[in-house]
Motif scaffolding. Structure first.
Motif, PDB file in Angstrom:
ATOM      1  N   GLY A   4      76.566  69.660  61.564  1.00 24.31           N
ATOM      2  CA  GLY A   4      77.081  71.010  61.394  1.00 24.31           C
ATOM      3  C   GLY A   4      76.950  71.764  62.697  1.00 24.31           C
ATOM      4  N   VAL A   8      73.696  76.511  61.618  1.00 26.30           N
ATOM      5  CA  VAL A   8      74.296  76.532  60.285  1.00 26.30           C
ATOM      6  C   VAL A   8      73.291  76.212  59.182  1.00 26.30           C
ATOM      7  N   THR A 105      77.220  68.929  65.287  1.00 24.02           N
ATOM      8  CA  THR A 105      78.540  68.284  65.193  1.00 24.02           C
ATOM      9  C   THR A 105      79.027  67.830  66.560  1.00 24.02           C
ATOM     10  N   VAL A 132      78.344  67.073  56.126  1.00 22.42           N
ATOM     11  CA  VAL A 132      78.610  68.215  57.000  1.00 22.42           C
ATOM     12  C   VAL A 132      78.272  69.517  56.267  1.00 22.42           C
ATOM     13  N   GLY A 134      78.699  73.432  56.002  1.00 22.51           N
ATOM     14  CA  GLY A 134      79.632  74.474  56.409  1.00 22.51           C
ATOM     15  C   GLY A 134      78.954  75.830  56.520  1.00 22.51           C
ATOM     16  N   GLU A 135      79.713  76.816  56.971  1.00 25.94           N
ATOM     17  CA  GLU A 135      79.182  78.173  57.089  1.00 25.94           C
ATOM     18  C   GLU A 135      79.090  78.823  55.712  1.00 25.94           C
ATOM     19  N   THR A 137      79.764  81.045  52.548  1.00 31.75           N
ATOM     20  CA  THR A 137      80.959  81.577  51.900  1.00 31.75           C
ATOM     21  C   THR A 137      80.813  83.094  51.751  1.00 31.75           C
ATOM     22  N   ARG A 167      78.622  84.697  59.055  1.00 30.12           N
ATOM     23  CA  ARG A 167      78.739  83.513  58.186  1.00 30.12           C
ATOM     24  C   ARG A 167      77.787  82.406  58.639  1.00 30.12           C
ATOM     25  N   ASN A 168      77.386  82.462  59.914  1.00 30.41           N
ATOM     26  CA  ASN A 168      76.419  81.497  60.442  1.00 30.41           C
ATOM     27  C   ASN A 168      75.013  81.993  60.102  1.00 30.41           C
TER      28      ASN A 168
END
Length: 299
Positions: A4, A8, A105, A132, A134-135, A137, A167-168
């Motif tokens: 990621g 994250v 990543t 993986v 993700g950031e 939601t 979002r991070n």
């Protein structure tokens, strides 16, 4: 292989896994890669201090798990190779063991050796799957913001750059810290990039005190040694001079630095290490020498 973007939440995910395995009474061995100043697999075994190589110890346990946090923290090729060899040996010699390793990543994409671990190979046909992260939601971000009414106010408009930045989880943590330190809402609202967010954090946590010069002097020494050794942690005794104990205590209290159980200092997050290099070691006079000493740094 947990991957990621920086910040994250890869290390947080691994921490939750450790708690889960502990509640299930499943044996776990956890290695934080940045704590190992090693150049070979044998040096890893020596640093661990076990009576037998780690794969043999794991093979004797029931459903053991090996967790390696931060493969991207290994900035030297020799130490990266040593940990890759460790993973290979565990895959080969301890078929009963599961392995969970985290890596950014970018580092995973740029390393053919790490990518090769994802493919199945003899003798037991085991390979590593990629997971993986993700950031956050919209729902997760707003839920986290319920803990602070000021931050909730800032996130009412989803079209802002700040909303995207937060979002991070690492950026969100910085925003929470700045609000605790008393940053004005307008000042936080005007932040348009992660660099600006880090600059504000550095201003409040490092520069906003009478001993700011001493703090930056200590941080420069810590950062320089990390660069020289290509390890993202250093023994406290090698960098803290007499008279700097109060400064070090303040940097740990403000969550700029942290100290692990073996007495090594590191930045509270690797993103802070990257920022510290840019701020403390790469001015207009030192930039070219920094690159000239190691051609790989230009990349």
């Amino acid at each position: 292989m947990v991957s990621g973007a920086p910040g994250v939440g890869k290390s947080w995910i691994l921490a939750q896994l450790i708690k889960r395995y502990a509640s299930d009474s499943r044996p776990v061995t956890t290695l934080t890669a940045e704590d190992f100043e090693v150049r070979s697999l044998q040096e890893i075994y020596m640093a661990l201090g076990f009576s037998k190589p780690l794969p043999k110890l794991l093979s004797a346990l029931k459903d053991p798990v090996l967790i390696i946090d931060g493969l991207d923290a290994l900035r030297g090729e020799a130490s990266q190779r040593a940990f890759r060899e460790l993973i290979h040996e565990v895959l080969d010699q301890a078929p009963n063991a599961a392995i969970v390793a985290s890596v950014r990543t970018f580092d995973l994409q740029e390393s053919p050796e790490l990518q090769r671990l994802q493919y199945r190979y003899p003798p037991n046909g085991r390979g590593m799957q990629k997971f993986v992260i993700g950031e956050l939601t919209d729902a997760e971000l707003l839920d986290a913001s319920q803990k602070n009414p000021d931050l909730l106010t800032l996130l009412e408009d989803k079209s802002t750059t700040l909303f995207t930045l937060l979002r991070n989880p690492f950026n969100l943590r910085l925003a929470f810290a700045l609000l605790r330190d008393g940053i004005a809402l307008n000042e936080l609202r005007n932040i348009q990039s992660q660099v600006q967010l880090l600059e504000s954090y550095w201003q409040y946590r490092v520069l906003n005190s009478e001993d700011s010069v001493l703090k930056e002097r200590l941080l420069r020494a810590v950062t320089q040694q990390m660069v020289d050794t290509k390890v993202l942690s250093v023994p406290e005794t090698e960098v803290v001079e007499p008279g700097y104990q109060n400064v070090l205590r303040a940097l740990k209290s403000s969550e700029v630095l942290r100290k692990n159980v073996t007495g090594r200092l590191s930045y509270s997050h690797n993103i802070l290490f990257d920022y510290a290099i840019a701020r403390l070691l790469l001015d207009e006079y030192r930039l070219f020498d920094f690159i000239r000493l190691d051609s790989a740094r230009s990349l």
